[in-house]
Motif scaffolding. Structure first.
Motif, PDB file in Angstrom:
ATOM      1  N   ALA A 147     -14.596   1.605   0.583  1.00 24.86           N
ATOM      2  CA  ALA A 147     -13.622   2.101  -0.581  1.00 24.86           C
ATOM      3  C   ALA A 147     -12.262   1.352  -0.601  1.00 24.86           C
ATOM      4  O   ALA A 147     -11.879   1.102   0.420  1.00 24.86           O
ATOM      5  CB  ALA A 147     -13.637   3.535  -0.908  1.00 24.86           C
ATOM      6  N   PRO A 148     -11.882   0.629  -1.777  1.00 22.33           N
ATOM      7  CA  PRO A 148     -10.790  -0.069  -1.984  1.00 22.33           C
ATOM      8  C   PRO A 148      -9.507   1.267  -1.516  1.00 22.33           C
ATOM      9  O   PRO A 148      -9.784   2.296  -1.960  1.00 22.33           O
ATOM     10  CB  PRO A 148     -10.688  -0.224  -3.341  1.00 22.33           C
ATOM     11  CG  PRO A 148     -11.820   0.415  -4.052  1.00 22.33           C
ATOM     12  CD  PRO A 148     -12.744   0.865  -3.181  1.00 22.33           C
ATOM     13  N   LEU A 149      -8.486   0.727  -0.970  1.00 25.76           N
ATOM     14  CA  LEU A 149      -7.578   1.432  -0.719  1.00 25.76           C
ATOM     15  C   LEU A 149      -6.552   1.810  -1.944  1.00 25.76           C
ATOM     16  O   LEU A 149      -6.502   0.664  -2.796  1.00 25.76           O
ATOM     17  CB  LEU A 149      -6.501   0.731   0.335  1.00 25.76           C
ATOM     18  CG  LEU A 149      -7.084   0.398   1.813  1.00 25.76           C
ATOM     19  CD1 LEU A 149      -6.352  -0.422   2.646  1.00 25.76           C
ATOM     20  CD2 LEU A 149      -7.057   1.702   2.352  1.00 25.76           C
ATOM     21  N   PRO A 150      -6.115   2.962  -2.152  1.00 26.94           N
ATOM     22  CA  PRO A 150      -5.424   3.340  -3.532  1.00 26.94           C
ATOM     23  C   PRO A 150      -4.250   2.674  -3.426  1.00 26.94           C
ATOM     24  O   PRO A 150      -3.854   2.147  -4.842  1.00 26.94           O
ATOM     25  CB  PRO A 150      -5.255   4.735  -3.131  1.00 26.94           C
ATOM     26  CG  PRO A 150      -5.406   5.055  -1.782  1.00 26.94           C
ATOM     27  CD  PRO A 150      -6.423   4.030  -1.058  1.00 26.94           C
ATOM     28  N   VAL A 151      -3.433   2.393  -2.449  1.00 29.59           N
ATOM     29  CA  VAL A 151      -2.171   1.502  -2.786  1.00 29.59           C
ATOM     30  C   VAL A 151      -2.224   0.455  -1.349  1.00 29.59           C
ATOM     31  O   VAL A 151      -2.759   0.714  -0.315  1.00 29.59           O
ATOM     32  CB  VAL A 151      -0.849   2.400  -2.680  1.00 29.59           C
ATOM     33  CG1 VAL A 151      -1.038   3.252  -3.834  1.00 29.59           C
ATOM     34  CG2 VAL A 151      -0.880   3.413  -1.517  1.00 29.59           C
ATOM     35  N   GLN A 152      -1.124  -0.381  -1.536  1.00 28.61           N
ATOM     36  CA  GLN A 152      -0.898  -0.981  -0.463  1.00 28.61           C
ATOM     37  C   GLN A 152       0.705  -0.877  -0.071  1.00 28.61           C
ATOM     38  O   GLN A 152       1.472  -0.197  -0.528  1.00 28.61           O
ATOM     39  CB  GLN A 152      -1.005  -2.666  -0.827  1.00 28.61           C
ATOM     40  CG  GLN A 152      -2.371  -3.239  -1.087  1.00 28.61           C
ATOM     41  CD  GLN A 152      -3.129  -3.316   0.324  1.00 28.61           C
ATOM     42  OE1 GLN A 152      -2.680  -3.460   1.469  1.00 28.61           O
ATOM     43  NE2 GLN A 152      -4.637  -3.498   0.214  1.00 28.61           N
ATOM     44  N   TYR A 153       1.091  -1.629   0.993  1.00 26.50           N
ATOM     45  CA  TYR A 153       2.375  -1.184   1.649  1.00 26.50           C
ATOM     46  C   TYR A 153       3.658  -1.686   0.771  1.00 26.50           C
ATOM     47  O   TYR A 153       4.566  -1.037   0.543  1.00 26.50           O
ATOM     48  CB  TYR A 153       2.727  -2.045   2.897  1.00 26.50           C
ATOM     49  CG  TYR A 153       3.935  -1.534   3.748  1.00 26.50           C
ATOM     50  CD1 TYR A 153       3.761  -0.394   4.616  1.00 26.50           C
ATOM     51  CD2 TYR A 153       5.043  -2.292   3.398  1.00 26.50           C
ATOM     52  CE1 TYR A 153       5.008  -0.102   5.137  1.00 26.50           C
ATOM     53  CE2 TYR A 153       6.444  -1.734   4.188  1.00 26.50           C
ATOM     54  CZ  TYR A 153       6.167  -0.819   5.021  1.00 26.50           C
ATOM     55  OH  TYR A 153       7.468  -0.382   5.599  1.00 26.50           O
ATOM     56  N   ALA A 154       3.126  -2.708  -0.047  1.00 24.42           N
ATOM     57  CA  ALA A 154       4.247  -3.228  -1.093  1.00 24.42           C
ATOM     58  C   ALA A 154       4.139  -1.961  -2.247  1.00 24.42           C
ATOM     59  O   ALA A 154       5.653  -1.821  -2.559  1.00 24.42           O
ATOM     60  CB  ALA A 154       3.749  -4.273  -1.736  1.00 24.42           C
ATOM     61  N   ASP A 155       3.480  -1.260  -2.531  1.00 23.94           N
ATOM     62  CA  ASP A 155       3.417  -0.194  -3.511  1.00 23.94           C
ATOM     63  C   ASP A 155       4.347   0.762  -2.828  1.00 23.94           C
ATOM     64  O   ASP A 155       5.169   1.462  -3.395  1.00 23.94           O
ATOM     65  CB  ASP A 155       2.188   0.506  -3.873  1.00 23.94           C
ATOM     66  CG  ASP A 155       1.256  -0.611  -4.557  1.00 23.94           C
ATOM     67  OD1 ASP A 155       1.757  -1.459  -5.367  1.00 23.94           O
ATOM     68  OD2 ASP A 155      -0.085  -0.943  -4.005  1.00 23.94           O
ATOM     69  N   TYR A 156       4.302   1.262  -1.584  1.00 27.22           N
ATOM     70  CA  TYR A 156       5.096   2.096  -0.925  1.00 27.22           C
ATOM     71  C   TYR A 156       6.422   1.739  -0.926  1.00 27.22           C
ATOM     72  O   TYR A 156       7.237   2.472  -1.124  1.00 27.22           O
ATOM     73  CB  TYR A 156       4.493   2.078   0.641  1.00 27.22           C
ATOM     74  CG  TYR A 156       5.525   2.887   1.478  1.00 27.22           C
ATOM     75  CD1 TYR A 156       5.607   4.332   1.260  1.00 27.22           C
ATOM     76  CD2 TYR A 156       6.275   1.992   2.470  1.00 27.22           C
ATOM     77  CE1 TYR A 156       6.610   4.854   2.308  1.00 27.22           C
ATOM     78  CE2 TYR A 156       7.231   2.563   3.232  1.00 27.22           C
ATOM     79  CZ  TYR A 156       7.430   3.940   3.132  1.00 27.22           C
ATOM     80  OH  TYR A 156       8.481   4.658   4.094  1.00 27.22           O
ATOM     81  N   THR A 157       6.710   0.595  -0.678  1.00 21.74           N
ATOM     82  CA  THR A 157       8.050  -0.236  -0.503  1.00 21.74           C
ATOM     83  C   THR A 157       8.798   0.069  -2.053  1.00 21.74           C
ATOM     84  O   THR A 157      10.098   0.941  -2.022  1.00 21.74           O
ATOM     85  CB  THR A 157       8.053  -1.746  -0.368  1.00 21.74           C
ATOM     86  OG1 THR A 157       7.443  -1.927   0.800  1.00 21.74           O
ATOM     87  CG2 THR A 157       9.752  -2.193  -0.510  1.00 21.74           C
ATOM     88  N   LEU A 158       8.254  -0.122  -3.116  1.00 21.25           N
ATOM     89  CA  LEU A 158       8.683  -0.048  -4.613  1.00 21.25           C
ATOM     90  C   LEU A 158       8.827   1.602  -4.698  1.00 21.25           C
ATOM     91  O   LEU A 158       9.811   1.959  -5.249  1.00 21.25           O
ATOM     92  CB  LEU A 158       8.042  -0.420  -5.661  1.00 21.25           C
ATOM     93  CG  LEU A 158       7.775  -2.064  -5.463  1.00 21.25           C
ATOM     94  CD1 LEU A 158       6.567  -2.698  -6.513  1.00 21.25           C
ATOM     95  CD2 LEU A 158       8.965  -2.816  -5.561  1.00 21.25           C
ATOM     96  N   LEU A 176      -3.936   3.449   5.640  1.00 24.28           N
ATOM     97  CA  LEU A 176      -2.982   2.275   5.647  1.00 24.28           C
ATOM     98  C   LEU A 176      -2.320   1.901   6.898  1.00 24.28           C
ATOM     99  O   LEU A 176      -1.785   2.775   7.437  1.00 24.28           O
ATOM    100  CB  LEU A 176      -1.866   2.470   4.348  1.00 24.28           C
ATOM    101  CG  LEU A 176      -1.573   1.004   3.632  1.00 24.28           C
ATOM    102  CD1 LEU A 176      -2.940   0.710   2.879  1.00 24.28           C
ATOM    103  CD2 LEU A 176      -0.522   1.521   2.564  1.00 24.28           C
ATOM    104  N   VAL A 177      -2.444   0.776   7.087  1.00 26.33           N
ATOM    105  CA  VAL A 177      -1.689   0.060   8.265  1.00 26.33           C
ATOM    106  C   VAL A 177      -0.520  -0.257   7.730  1.00 26.33           C
ATOM    107  O   VAL A 177      -0.431  -1.031   6.776  1.00 26.33           O
ATOM    108  CB  VAL A 177      -2.490  -1.418   8.924  1.00 26.33           C
ATOM    109  CG1 VAL A 177      -1.621  -2.128   9.942  1.00 26.33           C
ATOM    110  CG2 VAL A 177      -3.824  -0.813   9.425  1.00 26.33           C
ATOM    111  N   GLY A 178       0.786   0.000   8.259  1.00 26.42           N
ATOM    112  CA  GLY A 178       1.858  -0.421   7.999  1.00 26.42           C
ATOM    113  C   GLY A 178       3.245   0.350   8.716  1.00 26.42           C
ATOM    114  O   GLY A 178       2.840   1.214   9.596  1.00 26.42           O
ATOM    115  N   PHE A 179       4.125  -0.077   8.514  1.00 30.47           N
ATOM    116  CA  PHE A 179       5.694   0.467   9.181  1.00 30.47           C
ATOM    117  C   PHE A 179       6.020   1.761   8.322  1.00 30.47           C
ATOM    118  O   PHE A 179       7.027   1.646   7.553  1.00 30.47           O
ATOM    119  CB  PHE A 179       6.466  -0.498   9.449  1.00 30.47           C
ATOM    120  CG  PHE A 179       7.613  -0.184  10.414  1.00 30.47           C
ATOM    121  CD1 PHE A 179       7.730   0.990  10.840  1.00 30.47           C
ATOM    122  CD2 PHE A 179       8.923  -1.009  10.247  1.00 30.47           C
ATOM    123  CE1 PHE A 179       8.801   1.426  11.722  1.00 30.47           C
ATOM    124  CE2 PHE A 179       9.837  -0.605  10.907  1.00 30.47           C
ATOM    125  CZ  PHE A 179       9.837   0.602  11.760  1.00 30.47           C
TER     126      PHE A 179
END
Length: 453
Positions: free
Chosen positions: A256-267, A375-378
């Motif tokens: 299933a596609p991820l709902p958001v990416q890390y860039a979306d979290y940043t914004l 999500l993988v991210g910091f």
């Protein structure tokens, strides 16, 4: 525990959310979340799921104060707790994508100190049995394609860094195979784990396969902390297992596609701080006013002028009976195992000469929205938990103080640690960490590797 079944749709939904969060087959409406295995990180995730299901905003404090389905359902019926925050959704991206606050701090340190392995995150997994090396390599590429954070570099223009996300078509990942013996394995792992990244050009992930024999391998994945954290290991390994199974069968992974990416979290984080930073900063200014400059164990030699990071590890094991007693105390006092450990560490430091005002650092997962779970991210942030052990209190009294401090801190966890340091502006020293010198982590953020194949 009461074991009563849900009496209405709201309780039925909450029972399902409790059970899913705790990994249980079912829960009753009188089951206490914390008595069934809940802790602060699980509570954070639970509040996100409740918001999505009911459209109300609850904080971790509300879970502590209303720890059963029956009591939470009543609270939700009254309209919930905290104010609503902006929704985390996939957003339109600016031409130059800024860094998150946490990424900005690591980028600055990289510029200041030069490339260093200090912030490398190595993950080594033993693989036993027949291994399809090419399927594994392609699976790793699939995972890097799924998580934009793993194909992001950090170039700068006029001294200002931005996130440069590499397109899928231009993304590849080598998987060199190196023969090793059990004797040479630790040294090879240490060497590969210590290889630095060029943040401006490199992918923030590398992989190596170390071959002990045709059916015994060690997969080493090294990520830079700017793109990952300890809690990211779970989704990373789950996705790798899914992709390897698919590639072994000659297909691409069907996930299933991820709902958001890390860039979306940043914004989203920038939007959140625009509206809420001053309120949270005001809380921390009051909470950490007149904080002691240093509170730690006594040392047998002076600190070096500049921290070398060449520390040692001392490992001790507590018997199961001690763990059971600590967990029992937490249940009895309406606290968590972390709070009990914090009270114990603060008490120990005070008795060793650290004073009665003891700040302790603690990482929080920072995944305050359900969309970030896979999500993988910091995302991890650091909180400063100030523990007052003055006035000759009993241990239970210290524990009560810790509970109140921590619940308030978790309700103000969105202010990034680097911004907190800017706001408080403590006396800086290259020899010690600002605001606290002792960090406490309770709980295993590592996860078992799913089977490959």
């Amino acid at each position: 525990e009461g074991g009563r079944a849900p009496r209405n749709p709201a309780e039925e939904i909450l029972c399902g959310l409790f059970a899913d969060n705790l990994g249980l087959a079912s829960v009753g409406i009188d089951d206490n979340f914390f008595h069934r295995g809940g802790h602060s990180l699980r509570a954070t995730k639970l509040t996100s799921r409740i918001r999505d299901a009911f459209g109300v905003r609850l904080g971790v404090r509300e879970i502590f104060q209303h720890p059963t389905v029956a009591r939470l359902a009543e609270l939700i019926a009254r309209g919930g707790g905290d104010e609503e925050r902006p929704a985390l959704v996939a957003a339109e991206r600016p031409e130059l994508l800024p860094l998150s606050s946490a990424q900005q701090r690591l980028w600055f340190l990289d510029q200041l100190e030069g490339p260093s392995p200090t912030y490398n995150i190595p993950l080594a997994v033993r693989l036993t049995g027949a291994l399809d090396v090419e399927a594994l390599r392609r699976a790793l590429v699939d995972v890097v394609g799924r998580h934009e954070s793993l194909r992001t570099s950090f170039p700068s223009e006029a001294g200002t860094p931005h996130q440069a996300i590499r397109p899928l078509a231009a993304t590849d990942l080598a998987l060199p195979v190196t023969p090793v013996t059990e004797e040479s394995l630790p040294q090879v792992l240490a060497g590969l784990s210590g290889t630095t990244f060029d943040l401006s050009t490199d992918l923030p992930i590398r992989a190596d396969l170390l071959e002990l024999s045709p059916e015994k391998h060690v997969l080493l994945v090294v990520m830079h902390h700017i793109a990952s954290d300890g809690w990211s290991n779970g989704p990373l390994l789950r996705d790798l297992a899914t992709a390897y199974t698919a590639r072994g069968a000659g297909a691409a992974p069907d996930w299933a596609p991820l709902p958001v990416q890390y860039a979306d979290y940043t914004l989203w984080q920038r939007s959140l701080l625009t509206t809420d930073e001053e309120r949270q900063a005001a809380y921390w200014r009051q909470q950490l006013a007149e904080l002691p400059e240093e509170a730690t164990l006594p040392a047998d030699r002076p600190r070096p002028a500049v921290a070398s990071y060449r520390g040692a590890t001392h490992q001790v094991t507590a018997p199961a009976s001690t763990h059971a007693a600590l967990t029992g105390l937490a249940r009895e006092t309406g606290t968590t195992l972390f709070m009990v450990a914090q009270a114990a560490v603060a008490t120990l430091l005070a008795r060793c000469g650290a004073g009665t005002d003891v700040p302790i650092g603690s990482p929080v997962a920072g995944r305050t929205d359900q969309a970030l779970d896979d999500l993988v991210g910091f995302f991890v942030n650091t909180l400063v938990l100030r523990t007052d052990v003055g006035g000759d209190p009993t241990f239970r009294e210290v524990l009560g103080r810790v509970r109140e401090t921590d619940l308030s801190a978790w309700a103000h966890q969105d202010l990034p640690f680097d911004r907190l340091v800017e706001v408080l502006n403590p006396e800086r020293s290259a020899s010690r960490h600002p605001l606290f010198q002792v960090m406490l982590t309770v709980g295993d953020t590592a996860v078992g590797a799913p089977g490959l194949g």
